[in-house]
Design an enzyme around this catalytic site. Structure first.
Site, PDB file in Angstrom:
ATOM      1  N   HIS A  32       0.848  -1.203   0.000  1.00 47.54           N
ATOM      2  CA  HIS A  32       0.000   0.000   0.000  1.00 47.54           C
ATOM      3  C   HIS A  32       0.879   1.246   0.000  1.00 47.54           C
ATOM      4  CE1 HIS A  32      -3.808  -1.956   1.954  1.00 47.54           C
ATOM      5  NE2 HIS A  32      -3.406  -2.574   0.868  1.00 47.54           N
ATOM      6  N   TYR A  78      -8.663   5.071   8.583  1.00 48.88           N
ATOM      7  CA  TYR A  78      -8.701   5.470   9.989  1.00 48.88           C
ATOM      8  C   TYR A  78      -9.800   6.524  10.133  1.00 48.88           C
ATOM      9  CZ  TYR A  78      -4.124   3.339  10.939  1.00 48.88           C
ATOM     10  OH  TYR A  78      -3.079   2.457  11.101  1.00 48.88           O
ATOM     11  N   PRO A 120      -1.911   0.286  19.306  1.00 51.98           N
ATOM     12  CA  PRO A 120      -1.776  -0.192  17.923  1.00 51.98           C
ATOM     13  C   PRO A 120      -2.114   0.824  16.835  1.00 51.98           C
ATOM     14  CG  PRO A 120      -3.708  -1.166  18.976  1.00 51.98           C
ATOM     15  CD  PRO A 120      -3.008  -0.389  20.030  1.00 51.98           C
ATOM     16  N   LYS A 123       2.855  -0.131  14.977  1.00 54.48           N
ATOM     17  CA  LYS A 123       4.307  -0.142  15.160  1.00 54.48           C
ATOM     18  C   LYS A 123       4.893  -1.283  15.988  1.00 54.48           C
ATOM     19  CE  LYS A 123       5.307   3.527  12.881  1.00 54.48           C
ATOM     20  NZ  LYS A 123       5.467   3.119  11.499  1.00 54.48           N
ATOM     21  N   TYR A 169       4.759   6.783   9.496  1.00 54.47           N
ATOM     22  CA  TYR A 169       3.955   5.581   9.247  1.00 54.47           C
ATOM     23  C   TYR A 169       4.749   4.539   8.451  1.00 54.47           C
ATOM     24  CZ  TYR A 169      -0.357   2.925   9.062  1.00 54.47           C
ATOM     25  OH  TYR A 169      -1.306   1.951   9.252  1.00 54.47           O
TER      26      TYR A 169
HETATM   27  C1  LIG Z   1      -3.941  -8.904  20.914  1.00 52.05           C
HETATM   28  C2  LIG Z   1      -2.844  -8.105  20.271  1.00 52.05           C
HETATM   29  C3  LIG Z   1      -3.104  -7.427  19.070  1.00 52.05           C
HETATM   30  C4  LIG Z   1      -2.102  -6.659  18.468  1.00 52.05           C
HETATM   31  N1  LIG Z   1      -2.380  -5.990  17.324  1.00 52.05           N
HETATM   32  C5  LIG Z   1      -1.422  -5.228  16.769  1.00 52.05           C
HETATM   33  C6  LIG Z   1      -1.673  -4.504  15.597  1.00 52.05           C
HETATM   34  O1  LIG Z   1      -2.770  -4.535  15.056  1.00 52.05           O
HETATM   35  N2  LIG Z   1      -0.667  -3.742  15.088  1.00 52.05           N
HETATM   36  C7  LIG Z   1       0.567  -3.694  15.686  1.00 52.05           C
HETATM   37  O2  LIG Z   1       1.471  -3.025  15.186  1.00 52.05           O
HETATM   38  N3  LIG Z   1       0.850  -4.381  16.777  1.00 52.05           N
HETATM   39  C8  LIG Z   1      -0.117  -5.143  17.331  1.00 52.05           C
HETATM   40  N4  LIG Z   1       0.169  -5.830  18.439  1.00 52.05           N
HETATM   41  C9  LIG Z   1       1.524  -5.747  18.953  1.00 52.05           C
HETATM   42  C10 LIG Z   1       2.478  -6.709  18.248  1.00 52.05           C
HETATM   43  O3  LIG Z   1       1.812  -7.899  17.955  1.00 52.05           O
HETATM   44  C11 LIG Z   1       3.677  -6.915  19.170  1.00 52.05           C
HETATM   45  O4  LIG Z   1       4.302  -5.665  19.329  1.00 52.05           O
HETATM   46  C12 LIG Z   1       4.685  -7.944  18.662  1.00 52.05           C
HETATM   47  O5  LIG Z   1       4.126  -9.234  18.778  1.00 52.05           O
HETATM   48  C13 LIG Z   1       5.979  -7.874  19.467  1.00 52.05           C
HETATM   49  O6  LIG Z   1       6.787  -8.963  19.186  1.00 52.05           O
HETATM   50  P1  LIG Z   1       7.672  -9.642  20.324  1.00 52.05           P
HETATM   51  O7  LIG Z   1       8.405 -10.731  19.667  1.00 52.05           O
HETATM   52  O8  LIG Z   1       8.420  -8.592  21.046  1.00 52.05           O
HETATM   53  O9  LIG Z   1       6.636 -10.191  21.392  1.00 52.05           O
HETATM   54  P2  LIG Z   1       5.569 -11.363  21.251  1.00 52.05           P
HETATM   55  O10 LIG Z   1       5.039 -11.440  19.884  1.00 52.05           O
HETATM   56  O11 LIG Z   1       4.621 -11.175  22.378  1.00 52.05           O
HETATM   57  O12 LIG Z   1       6.420 -12.668  21.490  1.00 52.05           O
HETATM   58  C14 LIG Z   1       6.854 -13.079  22.749  1.00 52.05           C
HETATM   59  C15 LIG Z   1       6.899 -14.590  22.780  1.00 52.05           C
HETATM   60  O13 LIG Z   1       7.409 -15.017  24.035  1.00 52.05           O
HETATM   61  C16 LIG Z   1       6.635 -16.089  24.514  1.00 52.05           C
HETATM   62  N5  LIG Z   1       6.780 -16.152  25.969  1.00 52.05           N
HETATM   63  C17 LIG Z   1       6.164 -15.399  26.915  1.00 52.05           C
HETATM   64  N6  LIG Z   1       6.572 -15.761  28.136  1.00 52.05           N
HETATM   65  C18 LIG Z   1       7.466 -16.753  27.961  1.00 52.05           C
HETATM   66  C19 LIG Z   1       8.217 -17.557  28.851  1.00 52.05           C
HETATM   67  N7  LIG Z   1       8.130 -17.399  30.173  1.00 52.05           N
HETATM   68  N8  LIG Z   1       9.042 -18.491  28.351  1.00 52.05           N
HETATM   69  C20 LIG Z   1       9.136 -18.680  27.012  1.00 52.05           C
HETATM   70  N9  LIG Z   1       8.443 -17.957  26.121  1.00 52.05           N
HETATM   71  C21 LIG Z   1       7.607 -17.014  26.587  1.00 52.05           C
HETATM   72  C22 LIG Z   1       5.232 -15.757  24.027  1.00 52.05           C
HETATM   73  O14 LIG Z   1       4.401 -16.900  23.976  1.00 52.05           O
HETATM   74  C23 LIG Z   1       5.511 -15.200  22.646  1.00 52.05           C
HETATM   75  O15 LIG Z   1       5.521 -16.188  21.651  1.00 52.05           O
HETATM   76  C24 LIG Z   1      -0.820  -6.581  19.063  1.00 52.05           C
HETATM   77  C25 LIG Z   1      -0.558  -7.270  20.249  1.00 52.05           C
HETATM   78  C26 LIG Z   1      -1.559  -8.016  20.862  1.00 52.05           C
HETATM   79  C27 LIG Z   1      -1.261  -8.709  22.157  1.00 52.05           C
END
Ligand SMILES: Cc1cc2nc3c(=O)[nH]c(=O)nc-3n(C[C@H](O)[C@H](O)[C@H](O)COP(=O)(O)OP(=O)(O)OC[C@H]3O[C@@H](n4cnc5c(N)ncnc54)[C@H](O)[C@@H]3O)c2cc1C
Length: 394
Positions: free
Chosen positions: A76, A205, A296, A300, A388
């Site tokens: 996009h 939006y 969200p 980001k 963005y």
């Molecule tokens: C419901 C929801 C909707 C979202 N929607 C959006 C969106 O529309 N747009 C956007 O930009 N961002 C969105 N986000 C945010 C985005 O998904 C996160 O910022 C992104 O997933 C960050 O990646 P990460 O790897 O840091 O964390 P995560 O993706 O949370 O990964 C962390 C991993 O660690 C694992 N974990 C946790 N505790 C332990 C442990 N004790 N031992 C081993 N493993 C563990 C978890 O299971 C997970 O797989 C959303 C988040 C949520 C929760």
């Protein structure tokens, strides 16, 4: 007795941060082990983010895991801001010198990364329990965990805490080390995934008297839509027809029609801005949601997680190549510069587009004036566009 394991970088969490880090390290010949407390199926089906910045797309492509994203992702070059029933396009391509975003679901990114990592001999241990991190102020930190009724002790040179907001790494840092900055918003998003072709080619939006609404999509056949709701909204009070009606009201615009279809998933997400500083303690490095959360609205969260581990991988590369620790020492500072700019942008988009409890008619007029300004001034549109599509990577 626990079984002993040894690796260079022990990674807690197989989300975007942990998996991208593990890949980047492999490309540099650095060994890592990833542990994840959920099942592979669960993490590969968890519906979350879906907007990839240009820099994230470029990095995944350079890493060799971008083939399916290139094929199936929707590129996009703009978004629409809709208010007073009228749409205004922000033209990213024109305002940023050709940059855009790619719509490709987070769980598809996770699938691609997991497949590629396992195919190249990488190790990801799913469904582990009782994870704890130890000795990270020594040169030999350890991760303890249990899998299939067997205890393990993984000793490593460094631990990467990529375990998200509810993980165990951040809370394992002793009290008094981290400073927390936080804002919890007085609303949430009620989100649906629907089997319906998106009613627009680009994200919309919307600022409406009844609250914010967002039309986005995951594929040419699946729409992702949200409405602003109370943070503790009971989803049981929202039958499908009521959700569609609310979306139709808030997104209404002359001659425009919302495409409906069966709702595949629905849920309520809270909204929070959160940062801890520093993002490192001894040999424990926090990356992604374990260190920061953004609302969200700016799309980001995933992109910021990827930006962190890019900096971290570079620091590990320098350490293993030369023994030098400068980049490890500046990891937190370098990441936080971007984190705070992204926090600002996500807060600003959220503040501009949502109704706040207790606001008065002045606030409402001011928000409309801000939207009018952003969509009519080139300087203001350009500022939105460059944030963005993603600020340049450090
Ligand atoms: C419901 C929801 C909707 C979202 N929607 C959006 C969106 O529309 N747009 C956007 O930009 N961002 C969105 N986000 C945010 C985005 O998904 C996160 O910022 C992104 O997933 C960050 O990646 P990460 O790897 O840091 O964390 P995560 O993706 O949370 O990964 C962390 C991993 O660690 C694992 N974990 C946790 N505790 C332990 C442990 N004790 N031992 C081993 N493993 C563990 C978890 O299971 C997970 O797989 C959303 C988040 C949520 C929760």
């Amino acid at each position: 007795m626990p079984i002993s394991q040894r690796t260079q970088v022990g990674i807690v969490g197989a989300g975007p941060a942990g998996l991208v880090l593990s890949h980047l390290l492999q490309l540099e010949g650095i060994e890592s082990l990833v542990i994840e407390n959920r099942s592979r199926q669960y993490v590969e089906e968890r519906v979350r983010a879906g907007v990839l910045e240009q820099g994230t797309v470029d990095l995944l492509t350079e890493m060799g895991v971008g083939q399916r994203m290139q094929r199936e992702g929707l590129v996009h070059y703009g978004i629409e801001l809709r208010f007073n029933g009228k749409g205004h396009r922000i033209d990213f391509k024109e305002l940023t010198g050709g940059k855009g975003i790619t719509i490709y679901s987070q769980h598809e990114v996770v699938k691609d990364l997991t497949n590629a990592r396992l195919a190249s001999g990488g190790q990801i241990f799913f469904e582990v329990e009782n994870v704890s991190v130890h000795d990270f102020t020594s040169s030999n930190p350890k991760i303890h965990y249990r899998k299939d009724s067997q205890d393990y002790e993984m000793s490593c040179d460094f631990i990467a805490g990529c375990d998200g907001f509810h993980g165990i790494c951040r809370p394992s840092i002793p009290e008094g080390i981290l400073t927390t900055y936080e804002r919890v918003y007085p609303f949430g998003w009620l989100g649906i995934l629907a089997e319906a072709p998106p009613s627009s080619d680009e994200l919309i939006y919307t600022y409406h008297e009844r609250g914010f609404a967002l039309l986005s999509m995951r594929t040419p056949h699946i729409s992702r839509l949200y409405v602003q709701c109370d943070p503790d909204e009971d989803i049981a009070l929202w039958p499908d027809e009521k959700i569609w009606q609310e979306l139709e009201t808030r997104l209404a615009s002359d001659g425009w029609k919302l495409t409906k279809g069966p709702i595949l998933q629905k849920g309520v997400t809270g909204m929070r801005s959160f940062v801890v500083e520093p993002m490192r303690y001894g040999r424990l490095f926090l990356a992604g949601d374990s260190a920061h959360i953004v609302p969200p609205t700016g799309a980001k969260g995933l992109n910021l997680a990827v930006a962190d581990v890019r900096v971290l991988a570079r620091a590990f590369k320098a350490f293993y190549a030369t023994g030098r620790t400068e980049l490890l020492n500046t990891y937190s500072e370098v990441c936080l510069r971007r984190v705070w700019k992204v926090q600002r942008f996500s807060w600003w988009m959220t503040s501009m587009l949502h109704r706040f409890p207790g606001e008065n008619p002045f606030d409402h007029r001011r928000q409309l004036a801000e939207l009018d300004y952003v969509t009519s001034s080139r300087a203001a549109s350009q500022s939105l566009a460059e944030n963005y599509v993603g600020l340049p990577m450090d």
